[in-house]
Scaffold this motif. Structure first.
Motif, short mmCIF file in Angstrom:
data_model
loop_
_atom_site.label_atom_id
_atom_site.label_comp_id
_atom_site.label_asym_id
_atom_site.label_seq_id
_atom_site.Cartn_x
_atom_site.Cartn_y
_atom_site.Cartn_z
N ALA A 583 -10.22 1.67 -6.79
CA ALA A 583 -10.85 2.75 -6.02
C ALA A 583 -9.78 3.59 -5.33
O ALA A 583 -8.66 3.12 -5.11
N ARG A 584 -10.14 4.81 -4.96
CA ARG A 584 -9.17 5.74 -4.39
C ARG A 584 -8.43 5.15 -3.18
O ARG A 584 -7.22 5.29 -3.05
N VAL A 585 -9.17 4.46 -2.29
CA VAL A 585 -8.55 3.93 -1.09
C VAL A 585 -7.57 2.80 -1.41
O VAL A 585 -6.70 2.46 -0.61
N GLU A 586 -7.69 2.19 -2.61
CA GLU A 586 -6.81 1.08 -3.02
C GLU A 586 -5.66 1.56 -3.90
O GLU A 586 -4.87 0.74 -4.37
N GLN A 587 -5.54 2.85 -4.11
CA GLN A 587 -4.50 3.36 -5.01
C GLN A 587 -3.19 3.57 -4.26
O GLN A 587 -3.16 3.92 -3.09
N ILE A 588 -2.09 3.36 -4.98
CA ILE A 588 -0.75 3.51 -4.42
C ILE A 588 -0.35 4.98 -4.50
O ILE A 588 -0.32 5.57 -5.58
N LYS A 589 -0.04 5.54 -3.34
CA LYS A 589 0.29 6.97 -3.28
C LYS A 589 1.79 7.23 -3.42
O LYS A 589 2.21 8.33 -3.75
N ASP A 590 2.62 6.24 -3.12
CA ASP A 590 4.07 6.41 -3.22
C ASP A 590 4.71 5.05 -3.43
O ASP A 590 4.12 4.01 -3.09
N PHE A 591 5.90 5.03 -3.99
CA PHE A 591 6.61 3.76 -4.21
C PHE A 591 8.11 3.98 -4.11
O PHE A 591 8.60 5.10 -4.24
N ARG A 592 8.84 2.90 -3.90
CA ARG A 592 10.29 2.90 -3.92
C ARG A 592 10.76 1.65 -4.66
O ARG A 592 10.08 0.61 -4.63
N LEU A 593 11.91 1.76 -5.30
CA LEU A 593 12.49 0.62 -6.01
C LEU A 593 13.50 -0.09 -5.11
O LEU A 593 14.34 0.55 -4.48
N ILE A 594 13.40 -1.41 -5.06
CA ILE A 594 14.41 -2.21 -4.36
C ILE A 594 15.63 -2.25 -5.27
O ILE A 594 15.59 -2.85 -6.35
N ASP A 595 16.71 -1.58 -4.87
CA ASP A 595 17.85 -1.41 -5.78
C ASP A 595 18.94 -2.47 -5.61
O ASP A 595 20.09 -2.27 -5.98
N VAL A 596 18.55 -3.61 -5.02
CA VAL A 596 19.46 -4.74 -4.90
C VAL A 596 18.93 -5.86 -5.77
O VAL A 596 17.75 -6.23 -5.68
N LEU A 597 19.76 -6.41 -6.65
CA LEU A 597 19.34 -7.48 -7.55
C LEU A 597 19.21 -8.78 -6.75
O LEU A 597 20.20 -9.30 -6.24
N LEU A 598 18.00 -9.29 -6.63
CA LEU A 598 17.74 -10.46 -5.80
C LEU A 598 17.78 -11.75 -6.61
O LEU A 598 17.37 -11.78 -7.78
N THR A 599 18.27 -12.80 -6.00
CA THR A 599 18.23 -14.14 -6.58
C THR A 599 17.59 -15.08 -5.57
O THR A 599 17.30 -14.68 -4.43
N ALA A 600 17.38 -16.34 -5.96
CA ALA A 600 16.74 -17.30 -5.06
C ALA A 600 17.58 -17.56 -3.81
O ALA A 600 17.07 -18.08 -2.82
N GLU A 601 18.87 -17.20 -3.84
CA GLU A 601 19.71 -17.37 -2.65
C GLU A 601 19.36 -16.36 -1.56
O GLU A 601 19.70 -16.56 -0.40
N ASP A 602 18.74 -15.24 -1.95
CA ASP A 602 18.42 -14.19 -0.98
C ASP A 602 17.19 -14.56 -0.16
O ASP A 602 16.24 -15.15 -0.68
#
Length: 629
Positions: A583-602
């Protein structure tokens, strides 16, 4: 009066006897009321038969139940000789291997409490866990893990000795507080000569209410807490496995998830002891898929990230094949989807679909399963995090049944599970027999069963917060139960988003739909007290790199890959496609990418590779603020 006369009414399923009334303690499995009594019985019964396998210099070597018992006995007796008392804690810091489970059962058999530590934990986290649990001894795998101890040893005054499994790189090392596993075996042998019956005597002393293991929570909402799991909890969990997800003595399985996680402990330690299956230890987390192909397991359990990774690899391989190969793959999956839809609806598969599926299974899908190492797979299972229903449909289409279940550390494993003969996609199945689930007025899932933990180690106030006044475990999850008894988990109580407009949204369904894309490994939807929803997205490095290389998109590291406009457009198209399903109220209007490669140590990731929402929102606040202007 004999032991048999004391037992409650029994029932037998697949050759195993256990209490008929799972609401009444103590609980017995094959006449045993503690895990260590069952362990001794299995080792005496099965002796030279294979208990587990492990690779050494590229060759799979087999180890018997006798090997299991003898090594556990030497470890347990060695610890007694060094001063371990009943009820004291011993921590284990190692990747999965046979020494992990030898130590686990050796510790428990002499009345100690085994507590696992993730190898991805930092030295500071190790210090906290050892100190919080009052550990007397610490087992570490190798020089890398030993270094963690050495860097914080002055902050762990209660620790008596450290035992190292692997001597590689430490041949010249000497320290009064550190010994090697072969030294502990020697100490155990010397003690055994003087005390030949001591190990069996200690096992006989074990009681159902004794704490067998400590399992620390992931600490997403504060410092980790040690959940006390009793022998009675474990026996109840083994009974649950026998009733819902049985294995046989002829079954092979692969161990690769961390053994300090309750899910892998149940699968690799408790259930094989109860049901006699064979465990194969993966060489490392990086070699899991190769090891699965070598073993070709009959049952396989993975967290959602594992199943997502397999699907992503196949999707990319299919796209890289010849035009006729791509066409054949699409036709095979399309036919498989039709068949899966009929099976899910409980309808007979149409004759045309059945015939077409047999053709495509022979031509494409059978080869696909062999390539994955799933040609003997009877059942896959998943848990520990939500999984996309679309992903489960895809697996069903290619002839692989993956059953979703639900549980938590505090339930000693499984609360509910889908069965081969009784499942519903999107649900986490029906509650384990003999247990109960209810939904609170606030929508929280609450649970009552024999496998509910004793409480948190030295934290009675936290225990009181987790158990309701009338004795139900408060899971912290939001859900519902349908009229057929299937449980649906829709999100976390603390994760519910209330927008500025007053709309309540559980983000898990949106996030799962995004993660079905082979280009997205994880996502966190934002929007609490905001005018609209936004999202932080972690891309799948391998697949997005392949996408960029195929299109000659320039990048030189992960950060620049995330910054590439073509990559942002790619993820944007996934977001747009996902939005069409909500539904419209549940739609994502903007996004950003996490540009750090994460591992289980993070700190943003749990050991089972789930993003910790609170850490992500805190650490990437500038990205969030940017989306809201």
């Amino acid at each position: 009066m004999t032991i048999a006369e004391k037992l409650p009414p029994m029932q037998t399923v697949r050759g195993h006897s256990f209490n008929q009334d799972l609401q009444r303690a103590p609980f017995y499995f094959d006449g045993c009321d503690t895990l260590v009594k069952l362990f001794r019985q299995r080792c005496q019964e099965l002796g030279p038969k294979i208990a587990h396998r492990e690779k050494d210099f590229g060759i799979w070597l087999a180890y018997s139940w006798t090997d299991f018992y003898e090594h556990a006995r030497l470890i347990g007796l060695g610890l007694i000789a060094l001063g371990l008392k009943r009820g004291e804690v011993v921590s284990i810091l190692s990747e999965d291997n046979k020494e992990w489970i030898y130590s686990d059962l050796g510790i428990q058999s002499v009345g100690g409490i085994a507590s696992g530590v993730y190898t991805t934990d930092s030295a500071k986290q190790l210090q906290y866990l050892v100190t919080d649990s009052d550990s007397r001894f610490l087992f570490v795998e190798n020089d890398e893990q030993l270094d963690k101890f050495l860097s914080v040893r002055d902050q762990m005054p209660g620790l008596s000795k450290v035992v190292v499994f692997d001597r590689d790189g430490l041949h010249e090392f000497a320290d009064d507080q550190v010994i090697f596993l072969e030294d502990l075996y020697r100490i155990g042998r010397e003690f055994l000569k003087e005390n030949p019956n001591r190990f069996d005597e200690e096992i006989a002393k074990s009681q159902p209410q004794d704490t067998a293991i400590l399992v620390y929570t992931s600490g997403t909402t504060g410092p980790p807490k040690g959940a006390m799991i009793s022998h009675s909890n474990i026996i109840a969990s083994v009974i649950g496995s026998a009733l819902t997800l049985p294995v046989t003595p002829d079954d092979d399985q692969v161990c690769f998830l961390p053994l300090c996680h309750i899910l892998e402990r149940l699968i690799t330690v408790f259930t094989p002891i109860g049901l006699k299956s064979t465990v194969n230890f993966a060489e490392s987390p990086e070699t899991v898929f190769d090891n699965v192909r070598e073993v070709s397991p009959h049952v396989f359990t993975g967290v959602p990230r594992v199943w997502e990774k397999i699907y992503s690899r196949i999707s990319i391989m299919a796209n890289d094949s010849t035009p006729i190969g791509r066409w054949a793959y699409r036709q095979a999956v399309k036919t498989g989807m039709k068949r899966a839809a009929a099976l899910e609806a409980g309808d007979p598969v149409p004759a045309g679909t059945k015939l077409a599926y047999a053709f495509w299974d022979f031509m494409v899908l059978g080869n696909l399963r062999r390539m994955l190492g799933f040609d003997r797979l009877r059942r896959g299972t998943t848990g520990a995090a939500p999984i996309s229903p679309d992903l489960l449909k895809w697996y069903k289409a290619v002839g692989i049944t993956v059953l979703e279940g639900y549980g938590m550390t505090e339930s000693s494993g499984v609360i509910s599970i889908n069965l081969l003969e009784d499942s519903k996609n999107g649900s986490v199945g029906k509650v384990v027999p003999g247990s109960q689930v209810r939904i609170s007025p606030e929508g929280e899932i609450q649970y009552k069963g024999a496998n509910v933990f004793k409480g948190y180690w030295n934290k009675p106030d936290k225990t009181a917060e987790t158990i309701s006044e009338d004795g139900w475990l408060k899971t912290g999850d939001v859900g519902r139960i349908d009229n057929q008894g299937f449980l649906f988990v829709t999100g976390r109580v603390k994760d519910i988003i209330i927008t500025a407009g007053g709309k309540n949204i559980t983000p898990a369904e949106i996030e799962n739909r995004l993660k079905f894309s082979p280009y997205i490994s994880d996502a966190v939807v934002i929007g609490d007290k905001r005018k609209f929803l936004s999202c932080l997205i972690m891309i799948d490095q391998e697949n997005v790199e392949k996408f960029a290389q195929d299109r000659k998109v320039p990048f030189n590291n992960f950060k620049s890959l995330c910054a590439a406009q073509e990559v942002r457009d790619l993820i944007g198209s996934v977001v747009d496609e996902t939005n069409r399903e909500f539904a419209r109220v549940e739609q994502i209007k903007d996004f950003r990418l996490i540009d750090v490669l994460l591992t289980a140590e993070d700190e943003e990731l749990t050991a089972t590779m789930k993003l910790k929402r609170s850490f992500v929102e805190q650490k990437h606040k500038p990205l969030i603020d940017e989306m809201y202007g």
